[in-house]
Write a protein that holds these residues in place. Sequence first.
Motif, mmCIF file in Angstrom:
data_model
loop_
_atom_site.group_PDB
_atom_site.id
_atom_site.type_symbol
_atom_site.label_atom_id
_atom_site.label_comp_id
_atom_site.label_asym_id
_atom_site.label_seq_id
_atom_site.Cartn_x
_atom_site.Cartn_y
_atom_site.Cartn_z
ATOM 1 N N VAL A 33 0.845 -1.195 0.000
ATOM 2 C CA VAL A 33 0.000 0.000 0.000
ATOM 3 C C VAL A 33 0.880 1.244 0.000
ATOM 4 O O VAL A 33 1.806 1.361 0.802
ATOM 5 C CB VAL A 33 -0.935 0.010 1.220
ATOM 6 N N HIS A 34 0.559 2.178 -0.898
ATOM 7 C CA HIS A 34 1.368 3.381 -1.026
ATOM 8 C C HIS A 34 0.478 4.568 -1.369
ATOM 9 O O HIS A 34 -0.369 4.484 -2.272
ATOM 10 C CB HIS A 34 2.414 3.189 -2.132
ATOM 11 N N ILE A 130 -4.659 6.391 -3.314
ATOM 12 C CA ILE A 130 -3.927 5.325 -2.639
ATOM 13 C C ILE A 130 -3.787 4.165 -3.618
ATOM 14 O O ILE A 130 -4.778 3.713 -4.201
ATOM 15 C CB ILE A 130 -4.649 4.855 -1.366
ATOM 16 N N ASP A 184 -5.465 7.601 6.710
ATOM 17 C CA ASP A 184 -4.963 6.655 7.712
ATOM 18 C C ASP A 184 -5.961 5.537 7.983
ATOM 19 O O ASP A 184 -5.577 4.358 8.062
ATOM 20 C CB ASP A 184 -4.626 7.389 9.014
ATOM 21 N N ILE A 187 -6.090 3.116 4.949
ATOM 22 C CA ILE A 187 -4.927 2.222 4.890
ATOM 23 C C ILE A 187 -5.017 1.157 5.971
ATOM 24 O O ILE A 187 -4.717 -0.030 5.736
ATOM 25 C CB ILE A 187 -3.626 3.032 5.008
ATOM 26 N N ARG A 198 1.522 -4.760 3.570
ATOM 27 C CA ARG A 198 2.210 -3.727 4.349
ATOM 28 C C ARG A 198 2.295 -2.445 3.527
ATOM 29 O O ARG A 198 2.088 -2.452 2.304
ATOM 30 C CB ARG A 198 3.619 -4.178 4.736
ATOM 31 N N ARG A 199 2.577 -1.346 4.221
ATOM 32 C CA ARG A 199 2.862 -0.100 3.514
ATOM 33 C C ARG A 199 4.240 -0.222 2.876
ATOM 34 O O ARG A 199 5.164 -0.813 3.452
ATOM 35 C CB ARG A 199 2.825 1.091 4.467
#
Length: 335
Positions: A33-34, A130, A184, A187, A198-199
Amino acid sequence: MAHLETSDRTGAPATADAAFDSAYDAVVSAAGVHVLDGRIVVRVVGDDRASFFHGMCTADVKGAKPGSILPALFLTEHAHVIADAFIWVTGDALMLDIDSDAWTRTRAHLERLLVADDVEFEDASELALIDVEGPAALDAACSAEVAASIAPWRFVEAGKSLIGNLPRYGGPAVSVITSRDSIDSTIANLLAKAPHSRRVDSSALETIRVENGIALIGVDTTDKTIALEARLDRAISFSKGCYLGQETIERATARGGLKKRMFGLKFNDAHVPPVGAVVSLAGIEVGRVTSAVRSPRFGAIGLAVLHRSAWTPGVELKIGGDGAAIVADLPFAQG
Protein backbone atom coordinates in the motif's frame (compact mmCIF):
# COMPACT_ATOMS: atom_id res chain seq x y z
CA MET A 1 2.65 9.04 -13.46
CA ALA A 2 4.24 10.14 -10.25
CA HIS A 3 8.00 10.24 -10.29
CA LEU A 4 9.43 7.27 -8.42
CA GLU A 5 12.83 7.02 -6.86
CA THR A 6 15.58 4.91 -8.44
CA SER A 7 18.82 3.99 -6.83
CA ASP A 8 21.77 1.65 -6.94
CA ARG A 9 21.41 -0.54 -3.89
CA THR A 10 24.64 -2.47 -4.35
CA GLY A 11 26.35 -0.30 -1.76
CA ALA A 12 23.39 0.12 0.58
CA PRO A 13 23.43 -1.23 4.13
CA ALA A 14 22.04 -4.73 4.63
CA THR A 15 19.14 -3.31 6.64
CA ALA A 16 18.10 -1.15 3.68
CA ASP A 17 18.23 -4.16 1.34
CA ALA A 18 16.18 -6.20 3.81
CA ALA A 19 13.52 -3.48 4.03
CA PHE A 20 13.32 -3.25 0.25
CA ASP A 21 13.09 -7.03 -0.14
CA SER A 22 10.31 -7.18 2.45
CA ALA A 23 8.33 -4.47 0.64
CA TYR A 24 8.92 -6.11 -2.73
CA ASP A 25 7.79 -9.50 -1.39
CA ALA A 26 4.56 -7.93 -0.14
CA VAL A 27 3.86 -6.47 -3.58
CA VAL A 28 4.49 -9.71 -5.50
CA SER A 29 2.85 -12.11 -3.05
CA ALA A 30 0.19 -10.13 -1.13
CA ALA A 31 -0.38 -6.38 -1.24
CA GLY A 32 1.75 -3.27 -0.86
CA VAL A 33 0.00 0.00 0.00
CA HIS A 34 1.37 3.38 -1.03
CA VAL A 35 -0.07 6.91 -0.95
CA LEU A 36 0.51 8.58 -4.32
CA ASP A 37 1.50 11.98 -2.94
CA GLY A 38 2.79 13.17 -6.31
CA ARG A 39 -0.56 12.73 -8.02
CA ILE A 40 -3.71 14.82 -7.86
CA VAL A 41 -7.35 14.47 -8.84
CA VAL A 42 -8.87 17.09 -11.13
CA ARG A 43 -12.64 17.11 -11.63
CA VAL A 44 -13.69 18.05 -15.17
CA VAL A 45 -17.29 19.17 -15.57
CA GLY A 46 -19.44 20.81 -18.26
CA ASP A 47 -21.69 19.52 -21.01
CA ASP A 48 -18.85 19.35 -23.54
CA ARG A 49 -16.35 17.53 -21.31
CA ALA A 50 -16.56 14.17 -23.11
CA SER A 51 -16.42 15.54 -26.65
CA PHE A 52 -13.60 17.96 -25.79
CA PHE A 53 -11.42 15.34 -24.10
CA HIS A 54 -12.20 12.83 -26.84
CA GLY A 55 -10.45 15.16 -29.28
CA MET A 56 -7.66 16.15 -26.92
CA CYS A 57 -6.40 12.72 -25.78
CA THR A 58 -5.82 9.20 -27.08
CA ALA A 59 -8.63 7.54 -25.10
CA ASP A 60 -12.13 6.82 -26.38
CA VAL A 61 -13.83 9.17 -23.95
CA LYS A 62 -17.10 9.51 -25.88
CA GLY A 63 -17.51 5.74 -25.96
CA ALA A 64 -16.82 5.22 -22.25
CA LYS A 65 -19.57 4.43 -19.77
CA PRO A 66 -19.65 5.58 -16.13
CA GLY A 67 -17.52 3.25 -14.06
CA SER A 68 -14.73 3.12 -16.67
CA ILE A 69 -11.09 4.03 -16.06
CA LEU A 70 -9.34 5.17 -19.24
CA PRO A 71 -5.56 5.30 -19.58
CA ALA A 72 -4.94 8.36 -21.73
CA LEU A 73 -2.15 10.41 -23.28
CA PHE A 74 -2.10 14.09 -24.11
CA LEU A 75 -0.05 14.60 -27.26
CA THR A 76 1.23 17.36 -29.48
CA GLU A 77 0.12 17.36 -33.12
CA HIS A 78 3.30 15.35 -33.85
CA ALA A 79 2.32 12.71 -31.23
CA HIS A 80 5.04 13.77 -28.80
CA VAL A 81 3.95 12.95 -25.26
CA ILE A 82 2.97 15.90 -23.05
CA ALA A 83 1.56 13.86 -20.17
CA ASP A 84 -0.39 10.73 -19.30
CA ALA A 85 -3.37 10.32 -17.02
CA PHE A 86 -6.09 7.94 -15.93
CA ILE A 87 -9.61 9.24 -16.55
CA TRP A 88 -12.24 7.95 -14.10
CA VAL A 89 -15.60 8.40 -15.83
CA THR A 90 -18.52 9.19 -13.51
CA GLY A 91 -22.06 10.16 -14.39
CA ASP A 92 -21.46 13.88 -13.93
CA ALA A 93 -17.70 14.41 -14.35
CA LEU A 94 -14.39 13.16 -15.63
CA MET A 95 -11.94 12.63 -12.77
CA LEU A 96 -8.35 13.07 -13.96
CA ASP A 97 -5.79 11.06 -11.99
CA ILE A 98 -2.57 12.82 -13.02
CA ASP A 99 0.91 13.76 -11.84
CA SER A 100 0.74 17.17 -10.19
CA ASP A 101 3.65 18.63 -12.18
CA ALA A 102 2.26 17.20 -15.41
CA TRP A 103 -1.11 18.85 -14.76
CA THR A 104 0.47 22.31 -14.88
CA ARG A 105 1.66 21.86 -18.47
CA THR A 106 -1.38 19.78 -19.47
CA ARG A 107 -3.82 22.42 -18.26
CA ALA A 108 -1.96 25.13 -20.17
CA HIS A 109 -2.04 22.94 -23.28
CA LEU A 110 -5.78 22.25 -22.96
CA GLU A 111 -6.75 25.85 -22.18
CA ARG A 112 -5.05 27.04 -25.37
CA LEU A 113 -7.44 24.80 -27.29
CA LEU A 114 -10.60 25.62 -25.36
CA VAL A 115 -12.71 28.04 -27.40
CA ALA A 116 -16.44 27.93 -26.77
CA ASP A 117 -16.56 24.49 -25.16
CA ASP A 118 -18.50 24.11 -21.92
CA VAL A 119 -15.65 22.58 -19.93
CA GLU A 120 -14.37 23.53 -16.49
CA PHE A 121 -11.48 22.21 -14.40
CA GLU A 122 -12.09 21.95 -10.66
CA ASP A 123 -9.35 21.41 -8.12
CA ALA A 124 -10.21 18.33 -6.04
CA SER A 125 -7.42 18.84 -3.50
CA GLU A 126 -9.59 17.28 -0.81
CA LEU A 127 -9.10 13.90 -2.51
CA ALA A 128 -6.14 11.55 -2.23
CA LEU A 129 -4.99 8.56 -4.29
CA ILE A 130 -3.93 5.32 -2.64
CA ASP A 131 -2.29 2.57 -4.70
CA VAL A 132 -2.62 -1.06 -3.59
CA GLU A 133 -0.28 -3.29 -5.60
CA GLY A 134 -0.25 -7.07 -5.63
CA PRO A 135 -2.40 -10.19 -6.10
CA ALA A 136 -4.32 -9.55 -2.87
CA ALA A 137 -5.14 -5.93 -3.75
CA LEU A 138 -8.81 -6.51 -4.63
CA ASP A 139 -9.37 -8.65 -1.53
CA ALA A 140 -7.87 -5.86 0.57
CA ALA A 141 -9.99 -3.14 -0.99
CA CYS A 142 -13.45 -4.69 -1.09
CA SER A 143 -15.60 -7.70 -0.33
CA ALA A 144 -15.20 -10.93 -2.30
CA GLU A 145 -18.52 -10.31 -4.07
CA VAL A 146 -17.54 -6.81 -5.15
CA ALA A 147 -14.00 -7.92 -6.07
CA ALA A 148 -15.42 -10.53 -8.44
CA SER A 149 -17.51 -7.89 -10.19
CA ILE A 150 -14.80 -5.30 -10.91
CA ALA A 151 -13.06 -6.04 -14.19
CA PRO A 152 -9.71 -4.40 -14.98
CA TRP A 153 -10.13 -0.72 -15.89
CA ARG A 154 -13.44 -0.46 -14.01
CA PHE A 155 -14.33 1.11 -10.65
CA VAL A 156 -17.15 1.11 -8.14
CA GLU A 157 -18.35 3.60 -5.55
CA ALA A 158 -17.94 2.53 -1.94
CA GLY A 159 -19.40 5.13 0.38
CA LYS A 160 -17.49 8.33 -0.36
CA SER A 161 -14.60 6.50 -2.03
CA LEU A 162 -13.99 5.14 -5.52
CA ILE A 163 -12.30 1.74 -5.81
CA GLY A 164 -10.79 0.88 -9.19
CA ASN A 165 -9.22 -2.25 -10.64
CA LEU A 166 -6.34 -0.32 -12.15
CA PRO A 167 -3.06 -2.04 -13.19
CA ARG A 168 -1.18 1.21 -12.77
CA TYR A 169 2.32 -0.29 -13.00
CA GLY A 170 1.41 -3.29 -15.12
CA GLY A 171 0.58 -5.83 -12.39
CA PRO A 172 -2.58 -6.63 -10.42
CA ALA A 173 -3.52 -3.54 -8.44
CA VAL A 174 -6.28 -1.38 -7.05
CA SER A 175 -6.43 2.39 -6.76
CA VAL A 176 -8.61 4.13 -4.19
CA ILE A 177 -9.74 7.74 -4.46
CA THR A 178 -10.77 8.89 -1.01
CA SER A 179 -10.76 12.00 1.16
CA ARG A 180 -7.43 13.13 2.55
CA ASP A 181 -8.95 13.11 6.02
CA SER A 182 -9.51 9.36 5.78
CA ILE A 183 -6.11 8.26 4.45
CA ASP A 184 -4.96 6.65 7.71
CA SER A 185 -8.23 4.84 8.39
CA THR A 186 -8.45 3.64 4.78
CA ILE A 187 -4.93 2.22 4.89
CA ALA A 188 -5.60 0.55 8.24
CA ASN A 189 -8.66 -1.16 6.77
CA LEU A 190 -6.73 -2.26 3.69
CA LEU A 191 -3.91 -3.80 5.71
CA ALA A 192 -6.30 -5.52 8.09
CA LYS A 193 -8.05 -7.36 5.24
CA ALA A 194 -4.95 -8.70 3.45
CA PRO A 195 -2.57 -10.95 5.41
CA HIS A 196 1.12 -10.26 4.84
CA SER A 197 0.36 -6.87 3.28
CA ARG A 198 2.21 -3.73 4.35
CA ARG A 199 2.86 -0.10 3.51
CA VAL A 200 5.67 0.25 0.98
CA ASP A 201 7.71 3.11 -0.35
CA SER A 202 8.11 4.06 -3.99
CA SER A 203 11.23 1.95 -4.60
CA ALA A 204 9.26 -1.32 -4.65
CA LEU A 205 6.75 0.16 -7.09
CA GLU A 206 9.57 1.48 -9.27
CA THR A 207 10.95 -2.03 -9.56
CA ILE A 208 7.54 -3.47 -10.49
CA ARG A 209 7.12 -0.72 -13.08
CA VAL A 210 10.45 -1.49 -14.76
CA GLU A 211 9.84 -5.25 -14.65
CA ASN A 212 6.57 -4.70 -16.50
CA GLY A 213 8.04 -2.26 -19.01
CA ILE A 214 5.76 0.66 -18.15
CA ALA A 215 7.32 3.93 -19.30
CA LEU A 216 7.37 6.80 -16.81
CA ILE A 217 6.62 10.08 -18.57
CA GLY A 218 9.48 12.54 -18.18
CA VAL A 219 11.88 9.76 -17.15
CA ASP A 220 11.72 7.23 -19.99
CA THR A 221 10.45 9.90 -22.38
CA THR A 222 11.44 13.39 -23.48
CA ASP A 223 9.36 16.12 -25.08
CA LYS A 224 10.33 14.61 -28.44
CA THR A 225 9.31 11.02 -27.68
CA ILE A 226 6.51 9.65 -29.84
CA ALA A 227 3.98 7.66 -27.81
CA LEU A 228 4.55 4.39 -29.69
CA GLU A 229 8.30 4.62 -29.12
CA ALA A 230 7.67 4.29 -25.37
CA ARG A 231 5.22 1.37 -25.80
CA LEU A 232 2.34 3.43 -24.47
CA ASP A 233 -0.11 1.44 -26.59
CA ARG A 234 -2.41 0.61 -23.67
CA ALA A 235 -3.38 4.28 -23.51
CA ILE A 236 -4.18 4.61 -27.21
CA SER A 237 -7.51 3.79 -28.84
CA PHE A 238 -6.76 2.73 -32.41
CA SER A 239 -10.44 2.73 -33.40
CA LYS A 240 -11.69 6.12 -32.16
CA GLY A 241 -12.23 9.22 -34.23
CA CYS A 242 -9.89 12.12 -34.79
CA TYR A 243 -7.69 13.41 -31.95
CA LEU A 244 -4.63 15.58 -31.64
CA GLY A 245 -1.58 13.57 -32.74
CA GLN A 246 -3.59 10.83 -34.45
CA GLU A 247 -2.08 11.34 -37.89
CA THR A 248 1.44 10.56 -36.67
CA ILE A 249 0.23 7.56 -34.67
CA GLU A 250 -1.66 6.16 -37.66
CA ARG A 251 1.27 6.71 -40.00
CA ALA A 252 3.73 4.96 -37.67
CA THR A 253 1.31 2.08 -37.13
CA ALA A 254 0.44 1.56 -40.79
CA ARG A 255 3.91 1.93 -42.24
CA GLY A 256 6.07 0.51 -39.47
CA GLY A 257 7.79 3.86 -39.43
CA LEU A 258 9.28 3.78 -35.93
CA LYS A 259 13.03 4.22 -35.77
CA LYS A 260 13.24 3.97 -31.97
CA ARG A 261 11.44 1.85 -29.38
CA MET A 262 11.73 1.06 -25.68
CA PHE A 263 13.29 -2.26 -24.72
CA GLY A 264 14.54 -3.88 -21.55
CA LEU A 265 18.18 -4.24 -20.58
CA LYS A 266 19.53 -7.11 -18.47
CA PHE A 267 22.81 -5.84 -17.10
CA ASN A 268 25.63 -8.36 -17.02
CA ASP A 269 26.60 -7.85 -13.38
CA ALA A 270 24.90 -6.85 -10.17
CA HIS A 271 25.80 -3.20 -10.60
CA VAL A 272 22.93 -0.89 -11.54
CA PRO A 273 24.36 1.73 -13.92
CA PRO A 274 23.40 5.39 -13.65
CA VAL A 275 20.46 6.76 -15.54
CA GLY A 276 21.75 8.46 -18.67
CA ALA A 277 24.55 5.94 -19.29
CA VAL A 278 25.28 5.62 -23.01
CA VAL A 279 24.10 2.40 -24.67
CA SER A 280 26.14 1.45 -27.74
CA LEU A 281 26.35 -1.29 -30.36
CA ALA A 282 29.51 -1.84 -32.40
CA GLY A 283 30.83 1.50 -31.16
CA ILE A 284 27.75 3.47 -32.18
CA GLU A 285 25.38 5.03 -29.62
CA VAL A 286 21.91 3.47 -29.90
CA GLY A 287 20.28 4.93 -26.79
CA ARG A 288 20.61 5.91 -23.13
CA VAL A 289 19.61 4.10 -19.95
CA THR A 290 16.40 5.79 -18.78
CA SER A 291 15.47 3.62 -15.76
CA ALA A 292 17.57 1.12 -13.81
CA VAL A 293 16.75 -0.99 -10.74
CA ARG A 294 17.76 -4.11 -8.85
CA SER A 295 15.02 -6.70 -9.21
CA PRO A 296 14.97 -9.64 -6.77
CA ARG A 297 13.52 -11.76 -9.61
CA PHE A 298 15.51 -10.58 -12.62
CA GLY A 299 18.68 -9.02 -11.22
CA ALA A 300 19.96 -5.64 -12.39
CA ILE A 301 17.62 -4.46 -15.15
CA GLY A 302 16.66 -1.26 -16.90
CA LEU A 303 14.85 0.44 -19.74
CA ALA A 304 16.11 2.33 -22.76
CA VAL A 305 14.61 3.72 -25.95
CA LEU A 306 16.83 2.05 -28.56
CA HIS A 307 17.54 2.62 -32.23
CA ARG A 308 16.01 -0.10 -34.38
CA SER A 309 19.47 -1.58 -35.07
CA ALA A 310 19.46 -2.83 -31.46
CA TRP A 311 15.94 -4.28 -31.29
CA THR A 312 16.93 -7.99 -31.33
CA PRO A 313 16.46 -9.65 -27.91
CA GLY A 314 19.64 -11.36 -26.80
CA VAL A 315 22.01 -8.91 -28.47
CA GLU A 316 24.76 -7.65 -26.17
CA LEU A 317 25.20 -3.90 -25.85
CA LYS A 318 27.89 -1.82 -24.19
CA ILE A 319 26.79 0.31 -21.24
CA GLY A 320 28.89 3.34 -20.43
CA GLY A 321 32.64 2.80 -20.38
CA ASP A 322 32.92 -0.80 -19.23
CA GLY A 323 29.47 -2.25 -18.60
CA ALA A 324 27.36 -4.55 -20.75
CA ALA A 325 23.76 -5.64 -21.05
CA ILE A 326 21.56 -8.01 -23.02
CA VAL A 327 18.53 -6.64 -24.89
CA ALA A 328 15.25 -8.06 -23.53
CA ASP A 329 11.71 -7.71 -24.80
CA LEU A 330 9.09 -6.39 -22.40
CA PRO A 331 7.76 -7.22 -19.91
CA PHE A 332 10.77 -8.98 -18.42
CA ALA A 333 8.51 -11.74 -17.07
CA GLN A 334 7.94 -13.02 -20.60
CA GLY A 335 11.62 -13.33 -21.40
